[in-house]
Scaffold this active site. Structure first.
Site, PDB file in Angstrom:
ATOM      1  N   VAL A 132       0.840  -1.206   0.000  1.00 42.70           N
ATOM      2  CA  VAL A 132       0.000   0.000   0.000  1.00 42.70           C
ATOM      3  C   VAL A 132       0.875   1.256   0.000  1.00 42.70           C
ATOM      4  CG1 VAL A 132      -1.853   1.261   1.153  1.00 42.70           C
ATOM      5  CG2 VAL A 132      -1.779  -1.236   1.302  1.00 42.70           C
ATOM      6  N   GLY A 187       7.999   2.083 -14.752  1.00 42.85           N
ATOM      7  CA  GLY A 187       7.824   0.975 -13.800  1.00 42.85           C
ATOM      8  C   GLY A 187       6.772   1.233 -12.745  1.00 42.85           C
ATOM      9  N   GLU A 190       0.861  -1.394 -13.024  1.00 46.07           N
ATOM     10  CA  GLU A 190       0.747  -2.836 -12.833  1.00 46.07           C
ATOM     11  C   GLU A 190       1.006  -3.549 -14.154  1.00 46.07           C
ATOM     12  OE1 GLU A 190       0.097  -4.311  -9.662  1.00 46.07           O
ATOM     13  OE2 GLU A 190       0.713  -2.259  -9.347  1.00 46.07           O
ATOM     14  N   ASP A 201      -6.530  -1.536  -8.561  1.00 45.75           N
ATOM     15  CA  ASP A 201      -5.359  -1.524  -7.675  1.00 45.75           C
ATOM     16  C   ASP A 201      -5.646  -0.687  -6.422  1.00 45.75           C
ATOM     17  OD1 ASP A 201      -2.298  -1.876  -7.301  1.00 45.75           O
ATOM     18  OD2 ASP A 201      -2.592   0.284  -7.151  1.00 45.75           O
ATOM     19  N   LYS A 205      -5.838  -1.809  -2.370  1.00 43.92           N
ATOM     20  CA  LYS A 205      -5.134  -1.125  -1.276  1.00 43.92           C
ATOM     21  C   LYS A 205      -6.123  -0.613  -0.225  1.00 43.92           C
ATOM     22  CE  LYS A 205      -1.351   0.294  -4.313  1.00 43.92           C
ATOM     23  NZ  LYS A 205      -0.992   1.267  -5.350  1.00 43.92           N
TER      24      LYS A 205
HETATM   25  P1  NDP Z   1       7.404  -6.753 -12.771  1.00 50.87           P
HETATM   26  O1  NDP Z   1       6.493  -7.184 -13.858  1.00 50.87           O
HETATM   27  O2  NDP Z   1       8.407  -5.697 -13.050  1.00 50.87           O
HETATM   28  O3  NDP Z   1       8.192  -8.018 -12.211  1.00 50.87           O
HETATM   29  C1  NDP Z   1       7.585  -9.261 -11.996  1.00 50.87           C
HETATM   30  C2  NDP Z   1       8.667 -10.305 -11.817  1.00 50.87           C
HETATM   31  O4  NDP Z   1       8.045 -11.565 -11.562  1.00 50.87           O
HETATM   32  C3  NDP Z   1       9.528 -10.487 -13.078  1.00 50.87           C
HETATM   33  O5  NDP Z   1      10.866 -10.669 -12.708  1.00 50.87           O
HETATM   34  C4  NDP Z   1       8.976 -11.779 -13.704  1.00 50.87           C
HETATM   35  O6  NDP Z   1       9.945 -12.537 -14.394  1.00 50.87           O
HETATM   36  C5  NDP Z   1       8.541 -12.532 -12.465  1.00 50.87           C
HETATM   37  N1  NDP Z   1       7.480 -13.479 -12.788  1.00 50.87           N
HETATM   38  C6  NDP Z   1       6.290 -13.213 -13.371  1.00 50.87           C
HETATM   39  N2  NDP Z   1       5.591 -14.360 -13.538  1.00 50.87           N
HETATM   40  C7  NDP Z   1       6.378 -15.347 -13.051  1.00 50.87           C
HETATM   41  C8  NDP Z   1       6.240 -16.753 -12.970  1.00 50.87           C
HETATM   42  N3  NDP Z   1       5.149 -17.360 -13.430  1.00 50.87           N
HETATM   43  N4  NDP Z   1       7.246 -17.465 -12.410  1.00 50.87           N
HETATM   44  C9  NDP Z   1       8.360 -16.867 -11.950  1.00 50.87           C
HETATM   45  N5  NDP Z   1       8.554 -15.527 -12.018  1.00 50.87           N
HETATM   46  C10 NDP Z   1       7.588 -14.790 -12.562  1.00 50.87           C
HETATM   47  O7  NDP Z   1       6.465  -6.344 -11.547  1.00 50.87           O
HETATM   48  P2  NDP Z   1       6.777  -5.325 -10.388  1.00 50.87           P
HETATM   49  O8  NDP Z   1       8.115  -5.558  -9.832  1.00 50.87           O
HETATM   50  O9  NDP Z   1       6.388  -3.964 -10.802  1.00 50.87           O
HETATM   51  O10 NDP Z   1       5.663  -5.770  -9.312  1.00 50.87           O
HETATM   52  C11 NDP Z   1       5.837  -6.894  -8.490  1.00 50.87           C
HETATM   53  C12 NDP Z   1       4.802  -6.843  -7.377  1.00 50.87           C
HETATM   54  O11 NDP Z   1       4.983  -5.653  -6.623  1.00 50.87           O
HETATM   55  C13 NDP Z   1       3.346  -6.797  -7.863  1.00 50.87           C
HETATM   56  O12 NDP Z   1       2.546  -7.487  -6.948  1.00 50.87           O
HETATM   57  C14 NDP Z   1       3.013  -5.307  -7.834  1.00 50.87           C
HETATM   58  O13 NDP Z   1       1.647  -5.076  -7.657  1.00 50.87           O
HETATM   59  C15 NDP Z   1       3.782  -4.905  -6.584  1.00 50.87           C
HETATM   60  N6  NDP Z   1       4.122  -3.494  -6.500  1.00 50.87           N
HETATM   61  C16 NDP Z   1       4.733  -2.852  -7.552  1.00 50.87           C
HETATM   62  C17 NDP Z   1       5.118  -1.546  -7.437  1.00 50.87           C
HETATM   63  C18 NDP Z   1       5.793  -0.811  -8.537  1.00 50.87           C
HETATM   64  O14 NDP Z   1       6.031   0.400  -8.393  1.00 50.87           O
HETATM   65  N7  NDP Z   1       6.118  -1.456  -9.658  1.00 50.87           N
HETATM   66  C19 NDP Z   1       4.877  -0.790  -6.195  1.00 50.87           C
HETATM   67  C20 NDP Z   1       4.246  -1.560  -5.152  1.00 50.87           C
HETATM   68  C21 NDP Z   1       3.891  -2.852  -5.316  1.00 50.87           C
HETATM   69  P3  NDP Z   1      10.675 -11.977 -15.725  1.00 50.87           P
HETATM   70  O15 NDP Z   1      11.468 -10.777 -15.271  1.00 50.87           O
HETATM   71  O16 NDP Z   1      11.550 -13.085 -16.157  1.00 50.87           O
HETATM   72  O17 NDP Z   1       9.590 -11.622 -16.687  1.00 50.87           O
HETATM   73  N1  HSE Z   2       0.730   0.374  -9.948  1.00 51.93           N
HETATM   74  C1  HSE Z   2       0.828   0.831  -8.609  1.00 51.93           C
HETATM   75  C2  HSE Z   2       0.647   2.334  -8.592  1.00 51.93           C
HETATM   76  C3  HSE Z   2       2.152   0.462  -8.019  1.00 51.93           C
HETATM   77  O1  HSE Z   2       0.751   2.962  -9.637  1.00 51.93           O
HETATM   78  O2  HSE Z   2       0.371   2.874  -7.527  1.00 51.93           O
HETATM   79  C4  HSE Z   2       2.274   0.796  -6.554  1.00 51.93           C
HETATM   80  O3  HSE Z   2       1.432   0.007  -5.782  1.00 51.93           O
END
Ligand code: NDP
Ligand code: HSE
Length: 436
Positions: A132, A187, A190, A201, A205
Site C-alpha cells: 500500500v 515501472g 501494474e 489496484d 489497497k
Molecule cells: P514486474 O512485472 O516488473 O516483475 C515481476 C517479476 O516476476 C519479473 O521478474 C517476472 O519474471 C517474475 N514473474 C512473473 N511471472 C512469473 C512466474 N510465473 N514465475 C516466476 N517468475 C515470474 O512487476 P513489479 O516488480 O512492478 O511488481 C511486483 C509486485 O509488486 C506486484 O505485486 C506489484 O503489484 C507490486 N508493487 C509494484 C510496485 C511498482 O512500483 N512497480 C509498487 C508496489 C507494489 P521476468 O522478469 O523473467 O519476466
Molecule cells: N501500480 C501501482 C501504482 C504500483 O501505480 O500505484 C504501486 O502500488
C-alpha cells in the site's frame, strides 16, 4: 552471526530495487537488524533476460517452488504479482515455516484472510508494507503508530499511476494514453495497467487500509470502484474554475449507518494538502479520535521507494525472529478473534456532493428543465456554469455542482436528465469530497 538468507521471487521493478537497496545500505541495515540480510536465491520467468542489476552471488532457480522449498531460504520475498501462482507460493512458504514479505496488494486483498490464518497457525509473519502506497510506511503508521485511536476515516491518493496521469493531463494537457505509456516505462503501472486506470489496484489497497484501520475483515468485493478513464482535460479545467482539483481517491469512512468503502475520481478543494500532491506521489489522510487528522506523503510506486518498504519488512522480521508468535503485532492490526463485522454501505446509500457536466442544446428553457429535474429529486444546486457556445456548435457544456445527496437520488436524476431531448449523450458525474 550469519546473515539472514532471503529467497526472491521476481526480478522485475520491485525485485531489482530490493537487490539494489539491500546491497547499497547493507551495513546500516545490518546495524539495524542485528544481522546482515542477503538475497541468496532468486527466481523469475526468464532467467536469461538481461537485467540492469548484478545477480552475482545469487543462485537462480527456474522453478519458484524450488525456491520456496529450499532449506537454506529463511524468508521468502514474493515480488511476482498476480493472485494464483503467488497464492500457491506464499501458502507453500508458510507451510514450510518460512516468513514471507510481499508487495502484492491483489494477493492480500483477495486471499489475505486465508493467508493470515495459515501464517498465524504456523507462527510465521507475512509482512506487506510495500503493498500500500509504495514507500510510505502507512501500514506501520496505522497498525502501530495509531494503535491508541479509534480511526474514523482513511482517505487519499493510493495509486501512483493514476495520479501521474491526472497531473500530466492538468499541467501539460497531454493525452491519457501518452502519459499512461510513460508511467509504464517508468515501472509505476501494474503488469495489467487496467488495474491502475480502472481503480482496481486502489480498491485492493483500500481493502487493506480499511481492515487495519477499523478491525474489519478484508472485503475487496464490497469496494465501490470507478477509474479515471472517463476524465477529460475539460473536466480538469472546469473543476479548477470552481477551485477544485480532480484526484483519484480511495475513501474508507466509518459512519453511524455503516462503513463506506469507495474508490473514484473526486473533486477536492484546491487548498487541501492532498489536492497538491502531484506525479507518482501518494498521500493518505488518517483521522483518529485522539490524534486528529494526520497526513502521510511520499513516492507511491517505483523500484527504490517500494524496495524501501520491502526491506523495512525484512528488517522487522529479522528483529522478530526470537519473539513469541503469540505476542507479535497482529497481521491486520487487530487480534484475529476480535474483528468486527460492521455493514459495508452500498454506494446507493452513500451521500456526496457532485460535479455534473452535460452537453445541452443552446435553446431557451433547457436549463429550466435541468434544474426542475434536480429539484424534484431533492438535489440542491451549489453552483452552475454555462459556457458560451463555440461558433458552429449546437451544444454547450453546462457544469453544475450540487450539495450532498444520496447516490440513489442522483442516479434517478441523471436517468431523467439523459432522457431529455435537449441533452446530448451521457452526463459526466464526479463525486466531491471536502476531505475535512
Ligand atoms: P514486474 O512485472 O516488473 O516483475 C515481476 C517479476 O516476476 C519479473 O521478474 C517476472 O519474471 C517474475 N514473474 C512473473 N511471472 C512469473 C512466474 N510465473 N514465475 C516466476 N517468475 C515470474 O512487476 P513489479 O516488480 O512492478 O511488481 C511486483 C509486485 O509488486 C506486484 O505485486 C506489484 O503489484 C507490486 N508493487 C509494484 C510496485 C511498482 O512500483 N512497480 C509498487 C508496489 C507494489 P521476468 O522478469 O523473467 O519476466
Ligand atoms: N501500480 C501501482 C501504482 C504500483 O501505480 O500505484 C504501486 O502500488
Amino acid at each position: 552471526m550469519e546473515p539472514v538468507k532471503v529467497g526472491l521471487l521476481g526480478l522485475g521493478i520491485v525485485g531489482g530495487g530490493t537487490i539494489s537497496v539491500l546491497r547499497r545500505n547493507a551495513t546500516e541495515i545490518a546495524r539495524r537488524a542485528g544481522r546482515g540480510i542477503i538475497i541468496t536465491h532468486a527466481s523469475a520467468r526468464d532467467l536469461k533476460k538481461p537485467r540492469e542489476f548484478s545477480l552475482d552471488g545469487i543462485e537462480l532457480l527456474g522453478d519458484p517452488l524450488e525456491l520456496v522449498n529450499h532449506p537454506e531460504v529463511e524468508i521468502v520475498a514474493e515480488l511476482i504479482g498476480g493472485t494464483e501462482l503467488a497464492r500457491e507460493l506464499v501458502m507453500q512458504a508458510i507451510s514450510n515455516g518460512k516468513h514471507v514479505v510481499t508487495a502484492n496488494k491483489a494477493l492480500i486483498a483477495i486471499h489475505g484472510n486465508e493467508i493470515f490464518e495459515a501464517a498465524t497457525r504456523k507462527g510465521v509473519i507475512v509482512a506487506f508494507e510495500a503493498a500500500v502506497a509504495g514507500g510510505i510506511p502507512i501500514i506501520k503508521a496505522i497498525r502501530e503508530g495509531l494503535a491508541g485511536n479509534s480511526i474514523s476515516s482513511v482517505a487519499g491518493i493510493i495509486n501512483g499511476t493514476t495520479n501521474f496521469i491526472l497531473t500530466a493531463m492538468r499541467e501539460q494537457a497531454r493525452s491519457f494514453e501518452d502519459v499512461l505509456a510513460e508511467a509504464q516505462s517508468l515501472g509505476y503501472a501494474e503488469a495489467n495497467p487496467t488495474f491502475d486506470v480502472e481503480g482496481i489496484d486502489a480498491a485492493h489497497k483500500l481493502t487493506i487500509l480499511a481492515a487495519i484501520a477499523f478491525g474489519i475483515p478484508l472485503q475487496f468485493e464490497k469496494v465501490f470502484t470507478e477509474g479515471i478513464t472517463q476524465i477529460t482535460i475539460e473536466d480538469i479545467g472546469f473543476a479548477e474554475r470552481f477551485g477544485y482539483r480532480i484526484r483519484h481517491l480511495g475513501i474508507a469512512r466509518r459512519t453511524s449507518e455503516g462503513v463506506e468503502l469507495r474508490v473514484h475520481p473526486t473533486l477536492i478543494p484546491e487548498r487541501r494538502l492532498i489536492a497538491n500532491v502531484d506525479g507518482v506521489r501518494n498521500a493518505v489522510l488518517v483521522i483518529g479520535d485522539a490524534v486528529g487528522p494526520t497526513i502521510y506523503y511520499g513516492a507511491g510506486a517505483g523500484a527504490d521507494p517500494t524496495a524501501s518498504a520491502v526491506v523495512a519488512d525484512l528488517v522487522d522480521i529479522v528483529r522478530a525472529f526470537t519473539t513469541d508468535p503469540g505476542n507479535r503485532v497482529p497481521h491486520l492490526a487487530f487480534q484475529s478473534d476480535a474483528l468486527s463485522y460492521e455493514e459495508i454501505l452500498p454506494m446507493e446509500e452513500i451521500s456526496t456532493a457532485y460535479y455534473l457536466r452535460m452537453q445541452a442544446l443552446d435553446r431557451p428553457g433547457v436549463l429550466a428543465d435541468v434544474t426542475r429535474i434536480l429539484g424534484e429529486s431533492g438535489i440542491s444546486i451549489e453552483a452552475i456554469l454555462q459556457r458560451e457556445p463555440v461558433e458552429g456548435a449546437s451544444f454547450v457544456p453546462i457544469i453544475i455542482l450540487t450539495q450532498s445527496v444520496q447516490e440513489k437520488y442522483m442516479n434517478q436524476a441523471i436517468e431523467k436528465l439523459e432522457a431529455l431531448p435537449n441533452i446530448n449523450g451521457r452526463i459526466m458525474r464526479i463525486r466531491m469530497d471536502p476531505l475535512a
